[in-house]
Design a protein around this motif. Structure first.
Motif, short mmCIF file in Angstrom:
data_model
loop_
_atom_site.label_atom_id
_atom_site.label_comp_id
_atom_site.label_asym_id
_atom_site.label_seq_id
_atom_site.Cartn_x
_atom_site.Cartn_y
_atom_site.Cartn_z
N SER A 643 0.70 -1.15 0.11
CA SER A 643 0.03 -0.06 0.31
C SER A 643 0.95 1.30 0.00
O SER A 643 1.77 1.40 0.87
CB SER A 643 -0.96 0.07 1.10
OG SER A 643 -1.60 1.31 1.31
N ASP A 702 -3.83 -8.38 3.15
CA ASP A 702 -3.79 -7.53 1.91
C ASP A 702 -4.98 -7.84 1.00
O ASP A 702 -5.71 -7.31 0.54
CB ASP A 702 -2.68 -7.47 0.72
CG ASP A 702 -1.69 -6.91 1.26
OD1 ASP A 702 -1.72 -6.14 2.42
OD2 ASP A 702 -0.63 -6.96 0.73
N THR A 713 -5.12 -1.46 -2.76
CA THR A 713 -5.06 -1.97 -1.33
C THR A 713 -5.32 -0.68 -0.61
O THR A 713 -4.51 0.33 -0.65
CB THR A 713 -3.71 -2.42 -0.88
OG1 THR A 713 -3.33 -3.54 -1.65
CG2 THR A 713 -3.53 -3.01 0.46
#
Length: 1549
Positions: A643, A702, A713
């Motif tokens: 992310s 995730d 994400t």
């Protein structure tokens, strides 16, 4: 069009950088420095400094991997499109029962895909035919004009491509609704790839590789049988040589199916007619195949596939359904015999309604146009690499790779030019004709297999050099987690990004066009091996490259939209460059780095076997690109590796840990991210969603926080639904979550909108803290406010920069330089002050000159720093100037007293500053000191100085100030030095002279040299040599006057020491004579005992064999001796060199060795007797079998068994006895029939280690030993051996003199006389069959079955040799001739064994042997073996004899045999008598060396020899004389004393 091998033009080279060591120490700083240049090319190469060579840390033995398989022509996008097209068109024809063979046009494979594309581009088939533009089509396909190629292309197009194009367009379906293809809806989304296997895609189940290769092979010719059975083939048969292209030849199909059909129904051969002579294309059904899964193969029938037969074939027996079959085209059911039933969908078609119409009913499987189109339009499966089935090690993979490259290029791998490999690679990649397959060990996890760089962990201890490379920033395990790297803030070990991957390549193995995950940097290091060729495209052209590839190969991107993310597609750089894409290249050699920049496409291939390692890293300048990549992934609906929002927020949470540049970049990214988050949350409120809850997204996996729409994400926020808990969306797709009411939806957030600005503010403070600090530093350094800062204040500013991790700017460098200079001044000032306090004890080299002191004071005043040491420096300067004035006055008022000058000099030294006048004072003081040193050296009471001291004084005198006193002292020194050197030279001559002087002469030289007041080294050495000589003489006197004779080793040591002394010693000559005499005796004893080229030493032969019980040990020791690998005289007795000096120890050890030898030989005999006999017919090799000295298992007739150790040997490998010795058989010789007297006794070379001289010879050696004034271990061993032999002789005589044995001996003597009487000359024919009575008078057991004895004369006449005479007598011999009771036999056998252990020849041994032989049957097998061996030996002896005779004749011709009468008179009689024999032995040895053979040694004397005969005749007196055996050793002593009565013995036995 295809590119030729010479058409590839290499792109321009990428930038290459060679950093200095200073630049190389900061990896990310250097990459940031070169980024403006290198980023324009996309990739660059970095050559480290030459001495940066990290060790290869992979454990080679444990490194195992499974590579990927790469088919080169499937990698290139355009070539793959062509191959896919060929697969589709081949499938089209195969579905209809016909096989596709691609035709050749102008000696090259016709590119059907390019032909189809050009026809479409030119307006289609009808337009080209109408305008007659087939020649233009041929021209565009690069065919030469003027050869009517256009017509041939039209023919191939009509026959192969046009039907397929019609099916694809649906033109052959009239009002026919096709059923939708039962398939999943095509998903436009990006299918996520697994991060650990980002380059692997599951291979297609439809393996077209084998079919493609088969498609390009020439068609097989139809057999004569096929042509004879098919009249149509007869008409179409083409005669004549030459290739038969597609459409002009015939091909017989599926002979295997025809063979199977013969078992059931008879089916005519199915043949494909590719083109008839008239040009009409006619596709006949080939052998049926099954193409759709789940369908069974249909059975073959000779009848046409009509509606009824198809109906019956599918087991529909109800007749009412037959009328329901109507044609799908005309909707009529008439003409039933021409109605076809589809095997795929059960639809019906008239053969004349089809387009094109069929002339007749096809045989076998047939599918309608609708099924054919559905099958051909099936979307291709995703292309990817398949894994190999074999696991490799680095060594096995390297051997395979090098072998492949060497075979491919037909030259050594290191000689293949890189340019040639590059051109060949792109030729193979673009070729549809050649299928070359290679293997590539890619994406191997370093965490599992180990990195190529040293890694600091607990698994293994690193050396200091490895530790240095393990901490280096250029170590690919370290670079991603450096402080300036963004990835160090990610906790997870992302394989391939934070943890390196390994790559093991071979020639042509490739990595396809791709960009790194999250558009990050990548760095690749080639550890070793052949180069890796790279191609790169800058980030500015990334979208252009994608557009070009999609434009040129839309078919691939239609089926795989994310094709470029799969790393499975190449495109020729020349093709990209021709469409305006900038491409660069480079060859990465071993030890070089290649850097790829964000969103820079790159690809390449390996030139050969190599090993590389790669990893990703991200710097501050990457953050904007990383944000853009997330947006790009969002549009593609591709999963993220991590992310981006989480990474930014994690760095923002701890701004004080960030590098300043990184903090500024994070602040900028965070600001954009917060603004976007505000906008999205505002839109969420406008939709009416007010529910919210905090969520720690970083704790979720995730896959539980991915947007179900764009796959990104989520971290800052996400929208979820209470009723649909399985999914969530990012705030950019709030309308795509679910159909539920907004009231059921709620916001999941990580931070509130109030927390985010607070984090942003901390970043801003961190980023702007540098400006505040810089203002403070600027004011302090430039003294803008007129106040100098203290040293502590400047240090505080520098410490603040270090703690806040400010960048290394010019201002910080100025501050550091100012601090360094100020601290150096303070340190120097303190040293100056402490130097004055230390006085003369300080280091002289640290003194400062007067000019330097003044400059130093000015430097301190100019610094922007207040230092209180300035006052101290000013005070020192004033003291120095006052001293300078005083020194000038003292020098002017010469002559000054030495005391005043010395006082002034000491005061100047205490100042710590060099004053020019002090040097003049120093010279005056040095002159006075030198004169005083000379006076003390030459004083009579002083200690003698060396020559070096004298020379040093002369040298020092040349540097002092000149004066009359100095000149006089130099003259005296020179005279004394000359005299001393003269005597030193004389002593040197005495030490080095070849003629040594007596001690008296040396004493005189030393006495005269004592008067010189100088220490002379050679005179001293002469003294030491003389002292050693006197000590040596004392040692000689002591050893000569001792209680025992000295040992030979001691005398040799004294001789060696005496020879090294430079003194003439009279005693040395006597010792040398004694040593020479001892060596002469030892040599004589060795010649007496040792065989020629014996592997044993004399002491080993004389000592008992203590390890006789171990056959393997004994044999291995013998083999080691044969090879010269084993040398030990005392190991068997277990004595050290010191023990050998003690006679008592030798005797005790000898007695113990005798017992061990006897026990060992008994054990060995038991072991060897249990081994299988080689003479047995059913003997099989086993682990317990005997082993000959040659290392092989003896077998067959030629094997002999040792009578002592009972082991077996090849007769040709050992020395064997002669049956009758030197005696030749005659008519009166009884031994011909007295077989027990034949010499058949055999002792192996392991048991018979010496020549075994007679006892009389040994006694002569002992007499000579008594005369020696030296003790030898061999002499004492010889005495022990003689004592043992005499002891055994006494026991043997005692046994032989017993009543039972005497009677047996008498019986043997009587038997021998009878044999002599019966073999007189007048009865020469008495052994014939006519004189049977004479044979009848023989004792029972001499002749077998009472047969008559053949006349020896007759046998000799017939056979022509004595050996053949003996051979003829063998069948007539039998035994035993004596009956030996067990009570008599056992002692005799024990005596026989002990006698065989003795290395001495005794007559009693032979007598006992004859008794034992007469008491058992004759060993005919051994006699036969000995006869065969003696025959072969005599044949070789005659050859050697002739050669020896020729050699003697040559000597006579050269005058070598001329006698010298004078010499004969001078030489002793013994020497003269032994010379002929010695010459003969020498000649035999020389002959043996020339011929390379081995002359067997002379065997023991046998019955026929004079000594044995004498012993037999005098057996009774011997037994009588030997009856007293109580004191054998006293007998030995008396014999020795009788031999040498006047020589007293000092040896203590």
């Amino acid at each position: 069009m295809e590119l030729g091998s010479d058409d590839f033009l290499p792109p321009p080279e990428c930038p290459v950088f060679e950093p200095s060591w200073a630049e190389f120490r900061d990896p990310l700083g250097y990459i940031a420095k070169i980024r403006p240049i290198a980023e324009k090319s996309g990739i660059c190469k970095i050559r480290p400094p030459a001495d940066w060579q990290p060790p290869f840390a992979v454990e080679v033995d444990n490194f195992r991997f499974t590579p990927r398989i790469q088919r080169l022509n499937e990698l290139e996008a355009q070539t793959r499109v062509k191959l896919n097209y060929l697969d589709q068109i081949a499938k089209f024809w195969e579905i209809q029962g016909s096989s596709l063979k691609i035709p050749n046009v102008e000696r090259r494979i016709l590119d059907l895909y390019s032909l189809s594309k050009i026809v479409v581009e030119e307006g289609g088939y009808e337009t080209i035919c109408k305008d007659r533009r087939w020649a233009r089509v041929a021209q565009r396909l690069n065919y030469p004009p003027g050869k009517n190629i256009g017509s041939l292309l039209r023919s191939h197009y009509e026959r192969i491509v046009y039907p397929y194009e019609m099916y694809q367009s649906g033109a052959n379906l009239v009002q026919c609704n096709t059923r939708p293809f039962d398939n999943e809806e095509k998903d436009k989304e990006y299918k996520p790839h697994s991060i650990p296997l980002r380059q692997s895609v599951q291979p297609s189940k439809f393996n077209s590789y084998g079919r493609r290769a088969k498609r390009l092979q020439p068609d097989p010719e139809p057999t004569e049988e096929d042509i004879e059975k098919n009249p149509e083939l007869k008409k179409l048969q083409i005669y004549g040589a030459g290739p038969k292209m597609m459409g002009l030849g015939l091909m017989a199909k599926d002979k295997t199916l025809r063979k199977k059909d013969k078992e059931g129904l008879e089916c005519p051969p199915t043949v494909v007619v590719k083109e008839e002579l008239g040009g009409d294309v006619k596709m006949e059904s080939a052998s049926p195949k099954t193409f759709l899964e789940g369908k069974e193969e249909l059975s073959h029938s000779p009848e046409p596939c009509t509606k009824m037969t198809m109906r019956l074939r599918r087991n529909h027996s109800n007749a009412q359904f037959i009328e329901s079959y109507v044609c799908r085209m005309c909707s009529r059911g008439d003409e039933d015999d021409k109605l076809l039933l589809c095997d795929g969908c059960d639809d019906n078609y008239h053969i004349f309604c089809l387009l094109p119409p069929l002339p007749e009913i096809p045989k076998g499987v047939w599918r309608c146009p609708k099924c054919v189109m559905a099958e051909c339009k099936r979307p291709p499966e995703a292309f990817g690499f398949e894994q190999a089935t074999r696991e490799y090690t680095l060594q096995s993979f390297g051997e395979m790779a090098d072998s492949f490259k060497a075979d491919y290029f037909n030259m050594p791998v290191h000689m293949v030019p890189t340019e040639l490999v590059e051109k060949e690679f792109w030729r193979l990649v673009n070729s549809i004709e050649e299928d070359v397959t290679v293997e590539y060990g890619a994406d191997i996890h370093s965490k599992e297999f180990g990195s190529g760089f040293p890694v600091s962990d607990s698994k293994r201890h690193l050396t200091p050099e490895e530790e240095e490379y393990a901490k280096s920033g250029w170590n690919l395990n370290v670079m991603p987690v450096l402080e300036q790297s963004v990835l160090c803030h990610i906790n997870a070990d992302i394989s391939g990004m934070k943890v390196p991957w390994l790559y093991v390549g071979m020639v042509f193995s490739a990595f396809c066009w791709h960009i790194e995950d999250h558009w990050s940097y990548s760095i690749n290091y080639l550890h070793w091996g052949e180069p890796k060729t790279w191609y790169g495209v800058p980030s500015l052209a990334a979208e252009h490259l994608e557009e070009v590839m999609k434009k040129l190969t839309p078919e691939l991107f239609d089926s795989q939209p994310d094709l470029l993310h799969q790393l499975v597609t190449l495109m020729n750089p020349n093709t990209l460059m021709s469409h305006g894409v900038p491409v660069v290249r480079t060859n990465q050699c071993a030890g070089e780095f290649v850097i790829t920049f964000p969103r820079a496409y790159h690809s390449g291939f390996n030139q050969g076997y190599n090993f590389a390692e790669a990893v990703n890293f991200c710097t501050a300048d990457w953050l904007p690109a990383g944000r853009q990549c997330i947006e790009h992934y969002r549009r593609l609906r591709r999963y993220c590796v991590f992310s981006h929002e989480e990474l930014i927020c994690k760095m923002a949470a701890c701004p004080e840990k960030l590098d300043l540049n990184l903090a500024a970049a994070v602040h900028k990214e965070m600001f954009i991210m917060v603004q976007e988050e505000r906008r999205l949350r505002k839109a969420l409120l406008e939709k009416g969603i007010t529910e919210a809850e905090r969520e720690a997204f970083e704790l979720l996996p995730d896959d539980e926080r991915q947007c179900i729409k764009c796959k990104t994400t989520c971290f800052l926020s996400a929208l979820a639904c209470y009723d649909c808990p399985d999914g969530l969306v990012c705030l950019s797709h709030i309308n795509d979550l679910c159909k539920c009411s907004s009231s059921r939806q709620y916001l999941r957030y990580r931070y509130t909108l109030d927390e985010l600005p607070a984090m942003l503010h901390k970043l801003k403070v961190r980023a702007e803290s540098f400006d505040t600090w810089a203002n403070k530093v600027r004011v302090a350094l430039e003294v803008e406010d007129g106040r100098k800062r203290s040293l502590e204040e400047l240090r505080a500013l520098e410490s603040e920069a270090r703690e806040r991790r400010f960048p290394n700017s010019e201002l910080l460098q100025r501050l550091k330089n100012c601090l360094s200079e100020a601290e150096a001044c303070v340190s120097r000032a303190l040293g100056l002050v402490s130097g004055q306090e230390a006085g003369p004890d300080r280091v002289a080299g640290l003194q400062m000159t007067l000019a330097e002191l003044r400059a130093f004071l000015g430097q301190m005043n100019n610094l922007p720093c207040a230092m209180h040491q300035i006052g101290d420096v000013k005070g020192i300067l004033e003291q120095v100037e006052a001293y300078q004035s005083e020194a000038r006055e003292a020098l002017v008022s010469q002559p000054s007293s030495p005391g005043l000058l010395q006082t002034l000099l000491e005061r100047g030294q205490q100042l710590g500053v060099e004053v020019p006048e002090a040097q003049q004072l120093q010279r005056q003081v040095e002159q006075a000191r030198w004169l005083d040193e000379v006076k003390r050296t030459l004083a009579p009471s002083a200690r003698r100085g060396t020559l070096a001291i004298m020379r040093g004084l002369l040298v020092a005198g040349a540097s002092v100030a000149p004066s009359p006193a100095v000149d006089k002292a130099q003259a005296e020194l020179q005279e004394l030095l000359t005299i001393a050197e003269r005597w030193e030279e004389k002593a040197h001559l005495c030490l080095e002279a070849r003629q040594k002087h007596p001690p008296a002469t040396l004493e005189a030289i030393i006495h005269e040299a004592e008067n010189i007041p100088v220490h002379l080294p050679n005179i001293q050495s002469l003294k030491e040599a003389l002292a050693k000589a006197r000590a040596w003489i004392a040692d000689v006197d002591e050893i000569q006057n001792g209680d025992h004779y000295p040992c030979l080793d001691d005398l040799e040591g004294l001789v060696a020491v005496g020879r090294d002394l430079p003194v003439g010693l009279e005693e040395l000559r006597q010792l040398e004579l004694q040593v020479l005499t001892a060596h002469s005796w030892r040599e004589k004893a060795s010649k007496t005992f040792l065989k020629k080229n014996s592997c044993y030493t004399l002491l080993e032969v004389l000592c008992p064999c203590a390890d006789a019980g171990s056959d393997s040990t004994k044999r291995s020791r013998w083999m080691e001796k044969e090879l010269g690998l084993y040398k030990s005289d005392t190991e068997l007795l277990g004595l050290s060199a010191q023990d050998l000096r003690d006679p008592g120890s030798v005797i005790v050890a000898f007695k113990e060795g005798e017992q061990k030898e006897k026990e060992g030989i008994l054990q060995l005999r038991r072991t060897n007797s249990a081994k299988p006999s080689p003479l047995a017919s059913l003997t099989t090799p086993s682990s317990t079998a005997s082993i000959c000295v040659c290392g092989q298992v003896p077998a067959g007739v030629g094997a002999l068994q040792c009578d002592l150790c009972q082991d077996w040997f090849h007769g040709r490998c050992v020395t064997v006895p002669r049956l009758l010795g030197s005696q030749r058989p005659s008519l009166t010789s009884s031994p011909l029939l007295a077989w027990w007297e034949w010499d058949t006794k055999f002792l192996c070379p392991l048991c018979m280690r010496s020549r075994r001289p007679r006892l009389e010879t040994i006694l002569a050696l002992l007499v000579a030993l008594q005369r020696l004034p030296v003790r030898l271990p061999e002499g004492e061993a010889l005495q022990c051996l003689t004592e043992r032999a005499i002891s055994w002789q006494g026991r043997a005589r005692q046994v032989l003199a017993s009543e039972e044995v005497t009677a047996l001996l008498g019986r043997l003597a009587e038997l021998r006389q009878r044999l002599q009487a019966e073999s007189k000359p007048e009865e020469s024919l008495g052994y014939s069959s006519d004189a049977g009575e004479g044979a009848g008078n023989m004792p029972k057991g001499l002749l077998e079955n009472g047969d008559s004895v053949t006349s020896p004369e007759k046998v000799a006449t017939e056979e022509g040799s004595d050996l053949e005479l003996l051979s003829s007598l063998l069948p007539q011999l039998t035994g035993p001739v004596l009956e030996l009771p067990e009570a008599t036999r056992a002692p005799l056998e024990e005596l026989m064994m002990e006698g065989d252990l003795l290395e001495v020849t005794l007559d009693e041994n032979q007598s006992i042997w004859q008794l034992l032989q007469a008491g058992q049957p004759p060993d005919l097998e051994r006699v036969h073996t000995l006869l065969e061996l003696e025959k072969a030996e005599r044949h070789g002896s005659r050859t050697r004899g002739r050669a020896l005779e020729r050699r003697r004749r040559r000597k006579v011709d050269r005058g070598g045999e001329a006698d010298d009468p004078a010499r004969d008179e001078l030489e002793p009689k013994r020497v003269r008598s032994s010379e002929p024999e010695a010459e003969e032995v020498q000649e035999e040895e020389e002959l043996e060396e020339e011929s390379g053979g081995e002359v067997p040694p002379v065997p023991f004397p046998t019955n026929g020899s004079p000594s044995t005969q004498e012993d037999q005749d005098g057996l009774e007196p011997v037994l009588e004389a030997g009856s007293d055996t109580s004191a054998p050793f006293s007998t030995l002593t008396s014999r020795l004393l009788m031999s040498c009565p006047q020589q007293p013995s000092r040896q203590q036995l």
